[in-house]
Design a protein around this motif. Sequence first.
Motif, mmCIF file in Angstrom:
data_model
loop_
_atom_site.group_PDB
_atom_site.id
_atom_site.type_symbol
_atom_site.label_atom_id
_atom_site.label_comp_id
_atom_site.label_asym_id
_atom_site.label_seq_id
_atom_site.Cartn_x
_atom_site.Cartn_y
_atom_site.Cartn_z
ATOM 1 N N TRP A 82 0.823 -1.202 0.000
ATOM 2 C CA TRP A 82 0.000 0.000 0.000
ATOM 3 C C TRP A 82 0.863 1.261 0.000
ATOM 4 N N TYR A 83 0.447 2.247 -0.790
ATOM 5 C CA TYR A 83 0.945 3.623 -0.655
ATOM 6 C C TYR A 83 -0.164 4.358 0.088
ATOM 7 N N GLY A 84 0.028 4.656 1.359
ATOM 8 C CA GLY A 84 -1.065 5.232 2.140
ATOM 9 C C GLY A 84 -2.239 4.284 2.121
ATOM 10 N N ALA A 85 -3.426 4.809 1.716
ATOM 11 C CA ALA A 85 -4.625 3.963 1.707
ATOM 12 C C ALA A 85 -4.755 3.189 0.396
ATOM 13 N N LYS A 86 -3.927 3.551 -0.577
ATOM 14 C CA LYS A 86 -4.075 2.927 -1.904
ATOM 15 C C LYS A 86 -3.275 1.631 -2.007
ATOM 16 N N GLN A 87 -3.995 0.548 -2.271
ATOM 17 C CA GLN A 87 -3.298 -0.734 -2.425
ATOM 18 C C GLN A 87 -2.777 -0.856 -3.852
ATOM 19 N N ALA A 88 -1.460 -1.077 -3.961
ATOM 20 C CA ALA A 88 -0.837 -1.142 -5.290
ATOM 21 C C ALA A 88 -0.533 -2.571 -5.719
ATOM 22 N N LEU A 89 -0.362 -3.488 -4.768
ATOM 23 C CA LEU A 89 -0.112 -4.887 -5.111
ATOM 24 C C LEU A 89 -1.017 -5.787 -4.281
ATOM 25 N N GLY A 106 2.920 -5.317 -18.344
ATOM 26 C CA GLY A 106 1.565 -4.915 -17.968
ATOM 27 C C GLY A 106 1.396 -3.425 -18.181
ATOM 28 N N PRO A 107 0.128 -2.962 -18.252
ATOM 29 C CA PRO A 107 -0.108 -1.544 -18.536
ATOM 30 C C PRO A 107 0.415 -0.631 -17.437
ATOM 31 N N SER A 108 0.544 0.625 -17.782
ATOM 32 C CA SER A 108 1.032 1.636 -16.856
ATOM 33 C C SER A 108 0.243 1.603 -15.543
ATOM 34 N N GLY A 109 0.966 1.694 -14.441
ATOM 35 C CA GLY A 109 0.309 1.794 -13.140
ATOM 36 C C GLY A 109 -0.139 0.467 -12.541
ATOM 37 N N CYS A 110 0.293 -0.671 -13.129
ATOM 38 C CA CYS A 110 -0.187 -1.964 -12.621
ATOM 39 C C CYS A 110 0.694 -2.520 -11.507
ATOM 40 N N GLY A 111 1.773 -1.822 -11.163
ATOM 41 C CA GLY A 111 2.553 -2.230 -9.987
ATOM 42 C C GLY A 111 3.898 -2.878 -10.275
ATOM 43 N N LYS A 112 4.327 -2.868 -11.538
ATOM 44 C CA LYS A 112 5.594 -3.530 -11.902
ATOM 45 C C LYS A 112 6.784 -2.912 -11.166
ATOM 46 N N SER A 113 6.888 -1.574 -11.237
ATOM 47 C CA SER A 113 8.033 -0.912 -10.594
ATOM 48 C C SER A 113 7.952 -1.044 -9.080
ATOM 49 N N THR A 114 6.735 -1.039 -8.567
ATOM 50 C CA THR A 114 6.556 -1.195 -7.119
ATOM 51 C C THR A 114 7.153 -2.530 -6.681
ATOM 52 N N LEU A 115 6.860 -3.590 -7.441
ATOM 53 C CA LEU A 115 7.397 -4.901 -7.081
ATOM 54 C C LEU A 115 8.921 -4.901 -7.194
ATOM 55 N N LEU A 116 9.419 -4.303 -8.274
ATOM 56 C CA LEU A 116 10.874 -4.233 -8.457
ATOM 57 C C LEU A 116 11.529 -3.550 -7.248
ATOM 58 N N ARG A 117 10.941 -2.432 -6.836
ATOM 59 C CA ARG A 117 11.535 -1.661 -5.727
ATOM 60 C C ARG A 117 11.416 -2.372 -4.390
ATOM 61 N N LEU A 118 10.492 -3.340 -4.295
ATOM 62 C CA LEU A 118 10.397 -4.097 -3.043
ATOM 63 C C LEU A 118 11.584 -5.045 -2.898
ATOM 64 N N LEU A 125 12.038 3.783 1.541
ATOM 65 C CA LEU A 125 12.356 5.211 1.583
ATOM 66 C C LEU A 125 11.110 6.076 1.401
ATOM 67 N N ILE A 126 9.993 5.447 1.013
ATOM 68 C CA ILE A 126 8.763 6.226 0.782
ATOM 69 C C ILE A 126 7.886 6.159 2.024
ATOM 70 N N GLU A 127 7.553 7.332 2.527
ATOM 71 C CA GLU A 127 6.765 7.378 3.766
ATOM 72 C C GLU A 127 5.332 6.901 3.566
ATOM 73 N N THR A 160 9.483 -3.994 -18.712
ATOM 74 C CA THR A 160 9.490 -3.423 -20.061
ATOM 75 C C THR A 160 8.066 -3.264 -20.591
ATOM 76 N N HIS A 161 7.895 -2.199 -21.371
ATOM 77 C CA HIS A 161 6.612 -1.981 -22.060
ATOM 78 C C HIS A 161 6.678 -2.525 -23.478
ATOM 79 N N ASN A 162 7.872 -2.965 -23.857
ATOM 80 C CA ASN A 162 8.096 -3.396 -25.225
ATOM 81 C C ASN A 162 7.937 -4.925 -25.301
HETATM 82 N N1 LIG Z 1 5.516 6.997 -4.529
HETATM 83 C C1 LIG Z 1 4.225 6.705 -4.743
HETATM 84 N N2 LIG Z 1 3.256 7.239 -3.971
HETATM 85 C C2 LIG Z 1 1.962 6.946 -4.165
HETATM 86 N N3 LIG Z 1 1.507 6.114 -5.116
HETATM 87 C C3 LIG Z 1 2.419 5.550 -5.927
HETATM 88 C C4 LIG Z 1 3.828 5.808 -5.781
HETATM 89 N N4 LIG Z 1 4.487 5.098 -6.723
HETATM 90 C C5 LIG Z 1 3.540 4.428 -7.417
HETATM 91 N N5 LIG Z 1 2.313 4.694 -6.943
HETATM 92 C C6 LIG Z 1 1.027 4.151 -7.442
HETATM 93 O O1 LIG Z 1 1.073 2.730 -7.361
HETATM 94 C C7 LIG Z 1 0.508 2.147 -8.530
HETATM 95 C C8 LIG Z 1 1.550 1.263 -9.200
HETATM 96 O O2 LIG Z 1 2.595 2.101 -9.698
HETATM 97 P P1 LIG Z 1 3.908 1.506 -10.382
HETATM 98 O O3 LIG Z 1 4.829 2.642 -10.646
HETATM 99 O O4 LIG Z 1 4.416 0.384 -9.582
HETATM 100 O O5 LIG Z 1 3.295 0.940 -11.739
HETATM 101 P P2 LIG Z 1 4.034 0.476 -13.071
HETATM 102 O O6 LIG Z 1 3.302 -0.737 -13.523
HETATM 103 O O7 LIG Z 1 5.480 0.346 -12.849
HETATM 104 O O8 LIG Z 1 3.727 1.689 -14.039
HETATM 105 P P3 LIG Z 1 4.569 2.256 -15.282
HETATM 106 O O9 LIG Z 1 4.561 1.165 -16.298
HETATM 107 O O10 LIG Z 1 3.789 3.444 -15.723
HETATM 108 O O11 LIG Z 1 5.941 2.597 -14.784
HETATM 109 C C9 LIG Z 1 0.026 3.302 -9.394
HETATM 110 O O12 LIG Z 1 -1.338 3.506 -9.151
HETATM 111 C C10 LIG Z 1 0.849 4.477 -8.915
HETATM 112 O O13 LIG Z 1 0.135 5.675 -9.062
#
Ligand SMILES: Nc1ncnc2c1ncn2[C@@H]1O[C@H](COP(=O)(O)OP(=O)(O)OP(=O)(O)O)[C@@H](O)[C@H]1O
Length: 273
Positions: free
Chosen positions: A35-42, A59-71, A78-80, A225-227
């Motif tokens: 979760w980022y705050g109240a928003k569940q991302a994964l 997967g499409p933009s915003g689906c959580g790929k980078s979030t998983l990578l950063r975990l 580092l994100i509050e 990758t988006h490609n």
């Molecule tokens: N630092 C953050 N604070 C709050 N919400 C975030 C933060 N980083 C990502 N999110 C939210 O978490 C969700 C997943 O984001 P993430 O960047 O992991 O997706 P992604 O699949 O990597 O997207 P993209 O392909 O556009 O890079 C999105 O709804 C995004 O808005």
Amino acid sequence: MALSGLALPRTSNTSDSPSADSLSEKLAVRGVNFWYGAKQALFDINLSVPERSVTALIGPSGCGKSTLLRLVNRMNDLIEGTQRTGNILLDGEDINASGHDVSALRRRVGMVFQKSNPFPKSIYENVAYGPRVSGDRNRARLDEIVARCLKRAALWNEVKDRLGSSALELSGGQQQRLCIARALATDPEVLLMDEPASALDPKSTQAIEDLIAELKREYTILIVTHNMQQAARVSDQTAFFFEGKLVESGPTEQMFRKPREKQTEDYITGRFG
Ligand SMILES: Nc1ncnc2c1ncn2[C@@H]1O[C@H](COP(=O)(O)OP(=O)(O)OP(=O)(O)O)[C@@H](O)[C@H]1O
């Protein structure tokens, strides 16, 4: 439907590389919610990553790929206001266990970003930076590390005569390979790559893809990758995410030729996303 429209020029889990089944598990993602705050991302992510292989997260933009990578290297720490449940195991050890050394983890798990981000320092100093921070001050040893990592990143021949020049004078493609060399300098076991070629021209993209094929002999690689062509070319395993959920994962060849889920097929054939 066979996805014949998507050419599969070279999936890397053919002939010369061991099959995923024969490799041991390097990373395991077990029931991870984030979760980022109240928003569940994964949502309840489970993924097994074999050693010395390439796993593409698509997967499409915003689906959580980078979030998983950063975990995986605990960058999200580092994100509050974030919260995680579930476990990530590296060689069977929980990277979030209390007392787990985060600096040591980040040495074991290197990261390369979409936009190359060399330090405004010399080519040499960019690569020597990590080992120096870890306390290595021996010049001969640093020279050896810099040369070895630049060679591994396929940049040595282009820069060996100007190691003292500013990294910012390099082309975009060279800067990205320098960032890969910098990530290799701490002797990582896992490399996280977040769209490493998306800002590059076709020739530099090709160089990065060739490099990934070479690096997986020694490293476990996770690439966002988006490609789709790139995912098909470079990865052994592909994981498709949608709205924070892992829809399906499996051998790349199978994912692209005969995905189990309609959603996956729609995405990789370009029907949405
Ligand atoms: N630092 C953050 N604070 C709050 N919400 C975030 C933060 N980083 C990502 N999110 C939210 O978490 C969700 C997943 O984001 P993430 O960047 O992991 O997706 P992604 O699949 O990597 O997207 P993209 O392909 O556009 O890079 C999105 O709804 C995004 O808005």
